[in-house]
Write a protein that holds these residues in place. Structure first.
Motif, short mmCIF file in Angstrom:
data_model
loop_
_atom_site.label_atom_id
_atom_site.label_comp_id
_atom_site.label_asym_id
_atom_site.label_seq_id
_atom_site.Cartn_x
_atom_site.Cartn_y
_atom_site.Cartn_z
N ARG A 249 0.83 -1.21 0.00
CA ARG A 249 0.00 0.00 0.00
C ARG A 249 0.87 1.26 0.00
O ARG A 249 0.59 2.20 -0.75
CB ARG A 249 -0.93 0.00 1.22
CG ARG A 249 -1.72 1.30 1.35
CD ARG A 249 -2.76 1.26 2.43
NE ARG A 249 -3.46 2.54 2.53
CZ ARG A 249 -4.57 2.74 3.22
NH1 ARG A 249 -5.12 1.73 3.88
NH2 ARG A 249 -5.14 3.93 3.25
N GLU A 291 -2.55 -10.30 -7.92
CA GLU A 291 -3.28 -9.49 -6.93
C GLU A 291 -2.54 -8.21 -6.58
O GLU A 291 -3.17 -7.23 -6.16
CB GLU A 291 -3.57 -10.32 -5.68
CG GLU A 291 -4.66 -11.36 -5.86
CD GLU A 291 -6.03 -10.76 -6.24
OE1 GLU A 291 -6.27 -9.58 -5.93
OE2 GLU A 291 -6.84 -11.49 -6.84
N GLU A 292 -1.23 -8.17 -6.76
CA GLU A 292 -0.52 -6.90 -6.56
C GLU A 292 -0.94 -5.89 -7.63
O GLU A 292 -1.14 -4.70 -7.33
CB GLU A 292 0.99 -7.14 -6.62
CG GLU A 292 1.54 -7.86 -5.40
CD GLU A 292 3.00 -8.20 -5.51
OE1 GLU A 292 3.66 -8.33 -4.45
OE2 GLU A 292 3.50 -8.35 -6.64
N TYR A 295 -4.52 -4.75 -6.80
CA TYR A 295 -4.52 -3.81 -5.69
C TYR A 295 -4.04 -2.44 -6.15
O TYR A 295 -4.63 -1.41 -5.78
CB TYR A 295 -3.62 -4.33 -4.57
CG TYR A 295 -3.63 -3.46 -3.33
CD1 TYR A 295 -4.60 -3.64 -2.34
CD2 TYR A 295 -2.68 -2.46 -3.15
CE1 TYR A 295 -4.63 -2.84 -1.21
CE2 TYR A 295 -2.69 -1.66 -2.02
CZ TYR A 295 -3.67 -1.85 -1.05
OH TYR A 295 -3.70 -1.05 0.06
N ASN A 298 -6.78 -0.77 -8.06
CA ASN A 298 -7.86 -0.35 -7.17
C ASN A 298 -7.48 0.87 -6.34
O ASN A 298 -8.31 1.73 -6.05
CB ASN A 298 -8.28 -1.50 -6.25
CG ASN A 298 -9.17 -2.52 -6.97
OD1 ASN A 298 -9.75 -2.22 -8.01
ND2 ASN A 298 -9.26 -3.71 -6.42
N ARG A 299 -6.21 0.97 -5.93
CA ARG A 299 -5.74 2.16 -5.22
C ARG A 299 -5.79 3.38 -6.14
O ARG A 299 -6.10 4.49 -5.72
CB ARG A 299 -4.33 1.96 -4.69
CG ARG A 299 -4.21 0.93 -3.57
CD ARG A 299 -4.99 1.31 -2.35
NE ARG A 299 -4.45 2.49 -1.67
CZ ARG A 299 -5.06 3.11 -0.66
NH1 ARG A 299 -6.24 2.67 -0.22
NH2 ARG A 299 -4.51 4.16 -0.08
#
Length: 340
Positions: A249, A291-292, A295, A298-299
């Protein structure tokens, strides 16, 4: 047809991409396939990438974890003109003559035969670029959200030509390569030169490159001389920071913070771990996990930045549908990013 469509049923033989019943009138999202790989110099197959993604998409479930109603907005895949495919078939043989001569160390770019081939390939790429620009303009004029599905990574230049006189924007690029070479192997519009060429447009104020792990000195110098216009998150640096305690993140938020309010997303499938795309033309060890990537996208969506366009390139079919399977899911996420 749409009213009777069952999203839980198997796709039928006459279905469109993702098994959907939409057409060019009812779809909100249009995907333009571009079967093109004139200048690839290692593995081939990306010419058939759009069909690989299309075929694999038919076995996907439509309920999206992040965008449950995405399919209802309508997704339709355009058709790549047959005359370009015919042109490509002949010119690809010519390009191979050049590439073979380079590999044997006998190339002379001033020799009339080679110069003629270079000129024909340059002209074909320019014709393709203008066709794609006009095709995007057509669909945009009808209020569609437009994505491009390659083919090799040279093809999205037409999208940047379209955007170049519209607004200033940044690019988020996932890739194993910088793609900043100036006319790689003498081909002005090489797949390895896409972002060198795109950055000739002043409208692009920032290029953020993620997952990079294979590049040459010329490209590293180009990055250093960009005065911050290019920001690279090298794969090795990403992993080192994660090994030493940084979260994904934190890293993705740093990437997104580098981008302006309007963002174009460009994904070369080889930016992922090659176990996810083993048949892509130039696989490199390392890269993001699936999935990285999801993610990170999505961020980006959560940041509130406006997604003004996207492409997915370098998917190549193998003996099974694995690469197309991954590609179809990456494309679905990109569609959700732009339209969800």
């Amino acid at each position: 047809m749409f009213e009777s469509f069952n999203p839980n049923a198997a796709a039928t033989v006459d279905a469109g991409i993702y098994g959907l019943p939409h057409n060019e009138d009812t779809a909100k999202i249009v995907i333009i396939p571009v079967n093109w790989e004139l200048t690839v110099s290692y593995g081939t197959g990306t010419f058939n990438g759009p069909e690989a993604v299309m075929n694999a998409s038919l076995q996907m479930d439509l309920y999206h974890h992040d965008f449950p109603d995405l399919w209802k907005q309508g997704i339709w895949m355009d058709e790549f003109p047959r005359h370009f495919k015919v042109l490509h078939a002949g010119l690809r043989k010519d390009a191979r003559i050049i590439i073979d001569a380079i590999e044997k160390g006998v190339i002379d770019e001033n020799r009339p035969r080679y110069k003629e081939i270079y000129d024909r390939i340059r002209k074909a790429n320019e014709d393709l670029r203008f066709w794609l620009t006009n095709r995007i303009a057509h669909w945009k004029s009808l209020g569609k959200i437009v994505g491009v599905l390659g083919g090799d990574h040279s093809v999205p230049l037409g999208y940047h030509l379209y955007l170049s006189d519209k607004e200033s924007y940044g690019i988020l690029q996932l890739d194993a390569h910088l793609d900043l070479r100036n006319a790689y192997e003498g081909f002005k519009y090489s797949h390895a030169s896409i972002f060198y060429n795109a950055l000739q447009f002043d409208a692009i104020t920032k290029l953020v490159q993620v997952g990079i792990r294979d590049y040459c000195e010329e490209e590293a110098d180009f990055v250093r001389s960009s005065n911050g216009r290019i920001k690279v998150f090298y794969d090795r640096d990403i992993r080192k920071r994660m090994f030493e305690g940084s979260s994904w993140r934190e890293l993705t938020d740093e990437m997104i913070a580098e981008l302006p309010d309007k963002v174009y997303v460009s994904i070369d499938i080889d930016g992922l771990d090659p176990k996810l795309c083993p048949n892509t033309g130039t696989p490199v060890p390392g890269g993001l996990q699936f999935e990285e990537l999801i993610y990170m996208l999505n961020r980006l969506k959560a940041s509130g930045k406006e997604i003004i366009g996207f492409d997915l390139c370098e998917v190549a079919p193998g003996e099974d549908e694995w690469d197309g399977n991954v590609g179809a899911r990456v494309l679905y996420q990109l569609i959700g990013l732009a339209a969800g």
